[in-house]
Design a protein around this motif. Structure first.
Motif, short mmCIF file in Angstrom:
data_model
loop_
_atom_site.label_atom_id
_atom_site.label_comp_id
_atom_site.label_asym_id
_atom_site.label_seq_id
_atom_site.Cartn_x
_atom_site.Cartn_y
_atom_site.Cartn_z
N PHE A 82 0.87 -1.12 0.09
CA PHE A 82 0.09 -0.04 0.08
C PHE A 82 0.94 1.12 0.12
O PHE A 82 1.97 1.31 0.49
CB PHE A 82 -0.98 0.08 1.21
N GLY A 83 0.42 2.42 -0.41
CA GLY A 83 0.89 3.62 -0.53
C GLY A 83 -0.13 4.58 0.09
O GLY A 83 -1.34 4.33 0.01
N LEU A 84 0.34 5.42 1.19
CA LEU A 84 -0.54 6.24 1.61
C LEU A 84 0.04 7.61 1.28
O LEU A 84 1.38 8.10 1.65
CB LEU A 84 -0.21 6.39 3.46
N HIS A 85 -0.92 8.56 0.67
CA HIS A 85 -0.56 9.72 -0.09
C HIS A 85 -0.30 10.90 0.89
O HIS A 85 0.61 11.38 0.67
CB HIS A 85 -2.04 10.24 -0.94
N ARG A 86 -0.77 11.03 2.14
CA ARG A 86 -0.71 12.12 2.88
C ARG A 86 -0.42 11.52 4.25
O ARG A 86 -1.04 10.76 4.99
CB ARG A 86 -1.99 12.90 2.87
N CYS A 87 0.92 12.24 4.89
CA CYS A 87 1.08 11.83 6.21
C CYS A 87 0.11 12.60 7.30
O CYS A 87 -0.20 13.63 7.12
CB CYS A 87 2.65 12.31 6.55
N PRO A 88 -0.35 11.53 8.28
CA PRO A 88 -1.61 12.12 9.20
C PRO A 88 -0.94 13.31 9.98
O PRO A 88 -1.81 14.08 10.68
CB PRO A 88 -1.80 11.21 9.90
N PHE A 89 0.67 13.36 10.07
CA PHE A 89 1.06 14.47 10.98
C PHE A 89 1.25 15.67 10.13
O PHE A 89 2.09 16.68 10.68
CB PHE A 89 2.31 13.87 11.77
N ALA A 90 1.21 15.78 8.90
CA ALA A 90 1.34 16.85 7.93
C ALA A 90 0.97 18.13 8.80
O ALA A 90 1.57 19.16 8.60
CB ALA A 90 0.64 16.68 6.59
N PRO A 91 -0.52 18.31 9.12
CA PRO A 91 -0.92 19.30 9.82
C PRO A 91 -0.08 20.02 10.80
O PRO A 91 0.22 21.06 11.01
CB PRO A 91 -2.32 19.02 10.23
N SER A 92 0.69 18.81 11.75
CA SER A 92 1.34 19.32 12.76
C SER A 92 2.46 19.94 12.39
O SER A 92 3.15 21.01 12.90
CB SER A 92 1.88 18.16 13.83
N ILE A 93 3.20 19.36 11.33
CA ILE A 93 4.64 19.80 10.71
C ILE A 93 4.31 21.37 10.29
O ILE A 93 4.87 22.26 10.57
CB ILE A 93 4.83 18.96 9.80
N ALA A 94 3.16 21.45 9.70
CA ALA A 94 2.83 22.64 8.70
C ALA A 94 2.61 23.81 9.93
O ALA A 94 3.34 25.01 9.90
CB ALA A 94 1.71 22.81 7.88
N THR A 95 1.88 23.30 11.04
CA THR A 95 1.58 24.52 11.83
C THR A 95 3.02 24.95 12.58
O THR A 95 3.11 26.01 13.07
CB THR A 95 0.60 23.85 13.20
N TYR A 96 3.63 24.00 12.92
CA TYR A 96 5.06 24.20 13.62
C TYR A 96 5.98 25.05 12.72
O TYR A 96 6.46 26.05 13.30
CB TYR A 96 5.94 23.00 14.06
N GLN A 97 6.19 24.82 11.66
CA GLN A 97 6.99 25.65 10.64
C GLN A 97 6.29 26.90 10.30
O GLN A 97 7.38 27.98 10.27
CB GLN A 97 7.09 24.75 9.30
N LYS A 98 5.15 27.01 10.66
CA LYS A 98 4.34 28.61 10.34
C LYS A 98 4.88 29.54 11.83
O LYS A 98 5.10 30.57 11.42
CB LYS A 98 2.95 28.50 10.33
N ILE A 99 5.08 28.95 12.69
CA ILE A 99 5.36 29.52 14.18
C ILE A 99 6.91 29.50 13.98
O ILE A 99 7.41 30.68 14.50
CB ILE A 99 4.85 28.92 15.11
N LYS A 100 7.68 28.59 13.75
CA LYS A 100 9.06 28.62 14.13
C LYS A 100 10.00 28.80 13.04
O LYS A 100 11.21 29.02 13.05
CB LYS A 100 9.45 27.07 14.95
N GLY A 101 9.35 28.34 11.80
CA GLY A 101 10.06 28.34 10.61
C GLY A 101 10.99 27.04 10.24
O GLY A 101 10.84 26.76 8.89
N GLU A 102 11.23 26.46 11.00
CA GLU A 102 11.63 25.06 10.88
C GLU A 102 11.64 24.16 11.96
O GLU A 102 11.17 24.51 13.14
CB GLU A 102 13.04 25.11 10.46
N LEU A 103 11.67 23.01 11.64
CA LEU A 103 11.68 21.73 12.90
C LEU A 103 12.76 21.82 13.57
O LEU A 103 13.90 22.24 13.27
CB LEU A 103 11.55 20.36 12.30
N PRO A 104 12.73 21.35 15.06
CA PRO A 104 13.82 21.50 16.06
C PRO A 104 15.11 20.48 15.60
O PRO A 104 14.94 19.59 14.85
CB PRO A 104 13.15 20.84 17.18
N SER A 105 16.25 21.19 15.56
CA SER A 105 17.38 20.39 15.03
C SER A 105 17.61 18.97 15.78
O SER A 105 18.20 17.99 15.21
CB SER A 105 18.63 21.22 15.41
#
Length: 205
Positions: A82-105
């Motif tokens: 199977f292939g899953l088109h969209r990661c279920p955590f994509a909204p979490s990543i997008a929200t964090y990047q909007k606030i912080k700019g990038e994910l934690p190192s």
């Protein structure tokens, strides 16, 4: 005048929680915690049985299966892959990047630890190169643990994580699980061209 929140606080807090856990206990302990989180979350799902493989595959595509209800509908490429088109955590990543700019190192080290062989990952057939972010450490175990609560024709189900793709396009392959399942690596690669995640299922004899 009241205003609507621009960001989802729950998404942001979840990512910060992962970073805080890593700061307090280190990446190895964070890995264990995430694997256990996945197992405990799946343990709340009722056991389910299907008469045929076809019924199970259809349930993954019409959201009548706990797995698809959790992560979304998956596309079947044949032979239980199977292939899953969209990661279920994509909204979490997008929200964090909007606030912080990038994910934690720190996430890079956590991801590296998730891919190392270990009893927890072995039992769930995850990691081994297929983790491309810390969120894989929650997502992949939940799916595999949910799978262990499913049977088809009386045979227990086993789910194997074969590969994953990061938001930036990097592909991670679990060569150990690809070899063990006999799935062609090239097929996994092609599935990841149009999906974020690739996995397969096998039935225990």
């Amino acid at each position: 005048m009241a205003t609507t929140a621009t960001y989802d606080a729950a998404h942001f807090a979840f990512l910060e929680l992962i970073r805080s856990l890593n700061d307090l206990a280190g990446p190895a302990a964070t890995k264990i915690a995430m694997l256990r989180l996945g197992q405990k979350a799946a343990a709340e799902v009722p056991q389910q049985s299907f008469d045929t493989v076809e019924e199970f595959i259809a349930s993954l595509q019409d959201a009548s299966n706990p797995i698809s209800q959790f992560e979304g509908a998956a596309k079947h490429y044949g032979e239980g892959v199977f292939g899953l088109h969209r990661c279920p955590f994509a909204p979490s990543i997008a929200t964090y990047q909007k606030i912080k700019g990038e994910l934690p190192s720190e996430y890079k080290e956590i991801t590296s630890i998730l891919n190392r062989p270990g009893a927890g990952g072995d039992a769930l057939r995850v990691g081994e190169g297929a983790a491309v972010s810390p969120f894989c450490g929650v997502h992949q175990p939940i799916r595999s643990a949910m799978g262990s609560r499913i049977s088809i024709g009386g045979h227990p189900l086993k789910i194997y994580q074969l590969g994953c793709k990061s938001a930036g396009g990097h592909k991670g392959f679990a060569d150990r699980w690809i070899e063990e399942t006999g799935v062609e690596r090239g097929l996994v690669d092609r599935i990841l061209d149009e999906n974020m995640c690739c996995y397969c299922f096998k039935l225990e004899e």
